[in-house]
Design an enzyme around this catalytic site. Structure first.
Site, mmCIF file in Angstrom:
data_model
loop_
_atom_site.group_PDB
_atom_site.id
_atom_site.type_symbol
_atom_site.label_atom_id
_atom_site.label_comp_id
_atom_site.label_asym_id
_atom_site.label_seq_id
_atom_site.Cartn_x
_atom_site.Cartn_y
_atom_site.Cartn_z
ATOM 1 N N ILE A 1 0.852 -1.189 0.000
ATOM 2 C CA ILE A 1 0.000 0.000 0.000
ATOM 3 C C ILE A 1 0.892 1.244 0.000
ATOM 4 O O ILE A 1 1.016 1.947 1.008
ATOM 5 C CB ILE A 1 -0.968 0.002 1.211
ATOM 6 C CG1 ILE A 1 -1.701 -1.347 1.321
ATOM 7 C CG2 ILE A 1 -1.979 1.147 1.074
ATOM 8 C CD1 ILE A 1 -2.561 -1.484 2.562
ATOM 9 N N PRO A 2 1.549 1.517 -1.137
ATOM 10 C CA PRO A 2 2.366 2.732 -1.234
ATOM 11 C C PRO A 2 1.467 3.956 -1.067
ATOM 12 O O PRO A 2 0.354 3.984 -1.594
ATOM 13 C CB PRO A 2 2.958 2.676 -2.640
ATOM 14 C CG PRO A 2 2.679 1.311 -3.155
ATOM 15 C CD PRO A 2 1.533 0.764 -2.374
ATOM 16 N N HIS A 3 1.939 4.946 -0.330
ATOM 17 C CA HIS A 3 1.110 6.119 -0.091
ATOM 18 C C HIS A 3 1.978 7.337 0.178
ATOM 19 O O HIS A 3 3.166 7.203 0.468
ATOM 20 C CB HIS A 3 0.164 5.880 1.093
ATOM 21 C CG HIS A 3 0.878 5.505 2.353
ATOM 22 N ND1 HIS A 3 1.302 4.213 2.596
ATOM 23 C CD2 HIS A 3 1.271 6.235 3.414
ATOM 24 C CE1 HIS A 3 1.923 4.185 3.775
ATOM 25 N NE2 HIS A 3 1.918 5.391 4.288
ATOM 26 N N GLY A 4 1.367 8.492 0.067
ATOM 27 C CA GLY A 4 2.092 9.715 0.343
ATOM 28 C C GLY A 4 1.197 10.922 0.200
ATOM 29 O O GLY A 4 0.066 10.827 -0.281
#
Length: 155
Positions: free
Chosen positions: A64-67
């Site tokens: 779950i890549p996030h930013g």
């Protein structure tokens, strides 16, 4: 928060081809750029910077890549089912084949965390994950993600 509030049908990639984490993040940043209007470079840099803090590979083949991006107009999600699992430095050292990207405006705070928790809860559901892995149809994947209880069981 329902996923249909942050995931649009065109934000689902049913068969992403990538040979590495970096390549997957590049492909996802390109698609996310089309969806949210931010530059591909800004999105990629944001995701890469977050990965440097620690892998967003949460285990069981899921990442779950996030930013957060300064001028983003709201929460945006993007989902990809990979055609073959890739190394992602996951917590359980298993390769990843399901990726959900979550992008939020700089000041999103609690909304970003709620959305992240909702995505993690959904993808940790073994039944949902197996349905996602069993289909290569983007519309079916969108339905599974946005209406997990109503989606037909993948045979």
């Amino acid at each position: 928060m329902d996923l249909n509030e942050l995931l649009r049908p065109e934000a689902v990639i049913a068969n992403l081809k990538a040979n590495s984490k970096k390549q997957a993040l590049q492909e996802l940043a390109e698609r996310a750029s089309e969806i949210c209007g931010e530059t591909e470079r800004d999105i990629f840099d944001t995701l890469l910077q977050r990965e440097r803090l620690g892998s967003t590979g949460v285990g069981n083949g899921i990442a779950i890549p996030h930013g957060k991006i300064v001028d983003l107009d709201g929460l945006h999600g993007l989902f990809a089912r990979l055609d073959k699992p890739i190394e992602f430095d996951s917590l359980d050292d298993q390769p990843v084949d399901l990726i959900f990207v979550l992008l939020a405006p700089e000041g999103a705070g609690a909304d970003h965390l709620k959305a992240l928790a909702r995505v993690a809860r959904l993808l940790r559901d073994a039944d949902v994950a197996s349905k996602l892995r069993a289909t290569t149809d983007a519309a079916a994947i969108y339905s599974i993600l946005t209406h997990p209880q109503a989606s037909p069981s993948a045979a």
